[in-house]
Design an enzyme around this catalytic site. Structure first.
Site, short mmCIF file in Angstrom:
data_model
loop_
_atom_site.label_atom_id
_atom_site.label_comp_id
_atom_site.label_asym_id
_atom_site.label_seq_id
_atom_site.Cartn_x
_atom_site.Cartn_y
_atom_site.Cartn_z
N LYS A 1 40.28 -13.78 33.55
CA LYS A 1 39.79 -14.05 34.91
C LYS A 1 38.67 -15.10 34.89
CE LYS A 1 37.27 -11.52 38.56
NZ LYS A 1 37.01 -10.18 39.10
N TYR B 1 34.51 -7.78 35.77
CA TYR B 1 33.55 -7.28 36.74
C TYR B 1 34.00 -7.63 38.15
CZ TYR B 1 31.19 -11.93 36.12
OH TYR B 1 30.89 -13.27 36.02
N CYS B 2 33.63 -6.79 39.10
CA CYS B 2 34.06 -6.92 40.50
C CYS B 2 35.58 -7.14 40.60
CB CYS B 2 33.30 -8.04 41.21
SG CYS B 2 33.37 -7.89 43.02
N PRO B 3 36.39 -6.22 40.03
CA PRO B 3 37.84 -6.43 40.05
C PRO B 3 38.42 -6.30 41.46
CG PRO B 3 37.31 -4.23 39.22
CD PRO B 3 36.01 -4.94 39.42
#
Length: 279
Positions: A161, A148-150
C-alpha cells in the site's frame, strides 16, 4: 467507468496549492480548509476545487483512536519521536504525514442526483491511475491487511500500500481526500504507527478494532516504482491530469467570502482537539 470520468471532468478546476506553504502551518488547518471548500463548493459559490497539501511530521488520529485505553502513552511516544499529534474530524484511524507524503483533496458539488460514496472513491482511484499511467504498473484498490488506516480503497502495487482514501461530506459538498506516500520508507512509517498502537492498547480488550500492523505491506511510490520521485514531480503529474479534464484550470487561494468560513471551521477543529486531547 463513465461515471468516474464525469466526476473528474469539470468545466473549471480551481487548484489551491499548499504543497510548500503547508510545511509552515499545523495540519489542523487542513481539516478546517477542506470543510470550508466542501461548504462553498456545495453551495455553488465556488467551482470544483482541488487542494494539495504537505505538512511536517504529524500523526493524524481518527476519532476511534481517541478511545484507546492507554492513549497518553502512545501520544507521549509519538511526541518523543518529534511528531505533532492531532485528531481529525472524520472517521478512519491513525495516518502519518511528513515531507514525503502528498495529500490531495478533490471537492465536488453534489448536484441533484447526488454522488454515490463509491463514485467519489473511484474518481480518486482513476486520478491516481492517470497520474502514473506511463509506468504501466497495475494500481489496485482493495483493503491491505496489516496497513495502517486500512480501508476498501487502499491503493497498492503488488500487495504493498502507498495510499489511502477518505471522504467528507458537508452541505452538498463532497471532499475526497488521499494521502500518497511519495518517497521515504513506507515500512518505517508503519513501524511508528505499530509502536503507537502497542503502547496505546497493550493487551487490553477493546470494543473498537485496531489494526495489527505489518510494516512490510506498506511502501512509498519511489520504492515501488524504483525511481526518485519528489512531491513536486507528483504535483506536476496531478496538475497535468486535471488540466486534461477541464476547460479551465487555475490556481487561487480562498475567496473573500470563504475566509470567514475558514476561520469558523478552523476554530472548531482546534477546539475539538483541545477537548479530545485535553490540551
Amino acid at each position: 467507468m463513465k461515471d468516474t470520468k464525469d466526476l473528474l471532468v469539470q468545466e473549471r478546476w480551481r487548484v489551491i496549492d499548499q504543497s510548500v506553504s503547508g510545511l509552515y502551518i499545523s495540519a489542523l488547518q487542513s481539516f478546517g480548509m477542506d470543510d470550508t471548500l466542501c461548504t462553498s463548493v456545495g453551495a455553488g459559490t465556488a467551482p470544483a476545487s482541488a487542494r494539495a497539501w504537505v505538512h511536517q511530521r504529524t500523526v493524524v488520529l481518527g476519532i476511534q483512536d481517541t478511545k484507546l485505553p492507554f492513549l497518553k502513552e502512545g501520544i507521549d511516544f509519538l511526541q518523543e519521536q518529534d511528531y505533532e499529534v492531532i485528531v481529525r474530524n472524520s472517521g478512519g484511524l491513525a495516518v502519518v504525514l511528513d515531507e514525503g507524503v502528498l495529500n490531495l483533496t478533490l471537492v465536488f458539488p453534489e448536484k441533484e442526483k447526488g454522488i454515490d460514496i463509491n463514485r467519489g472513491y473511484e474518481a480518486m482511484w482513476q486520478l491516481v491511475k492517470d497520474m502514473f499511467a506511463d509506468f504501466n504498473q497495475e494500481i489496485e484498490a482493495r483493503e491491505i491487511i496489516g496497513s495502517y488506516c486500512p480501508g476498501s480503497y487502499d491503493l497498492s502495487m503488488g500487495g504493498q500500500k502507498f495510499a489511502g482514501i477518505s471522504q467528507r461530506r458537508i452541505r452538498k459538498g463532497v471532499a475526497v481526500q488521499i494521502y500518497l506516500c511519495v518517497n521515504g520508507s513506507g515500512s518505517e512509517r508503519a513501524e511508528l504507527v505499530k509502536h503507537f498502537y502497542e503502547l496505546s492498547k497493550k493487551e487490553e480488550e477493546t470494543k473498537q478494532v485496531y489494526p495489527e500492523i505489518i510494516p512490510e505491506v506498506m511502501a512509498s511510490l519511489s520504492e515501488l516504482l524504483q525511481v526518485n520521485l519528489t512531491v513536486q514531480d507528483v504535483m506536476l503529474r496531478f496538475l497535468q491530469v486535471l488540466q486534461a479534464k477541464s476547460e479551465q484550470l487555475f490556481t487561487a487561494s480562498l475567496s473573500p467570502e470563504e475566509v470567514p468560513l475558514f476561520e469558523g471551521y478552523n476554530e472548531r477543529v482546534i477546539e475539538r482537539n483541545q477537548r479530545v486531547l485535553g490540551e
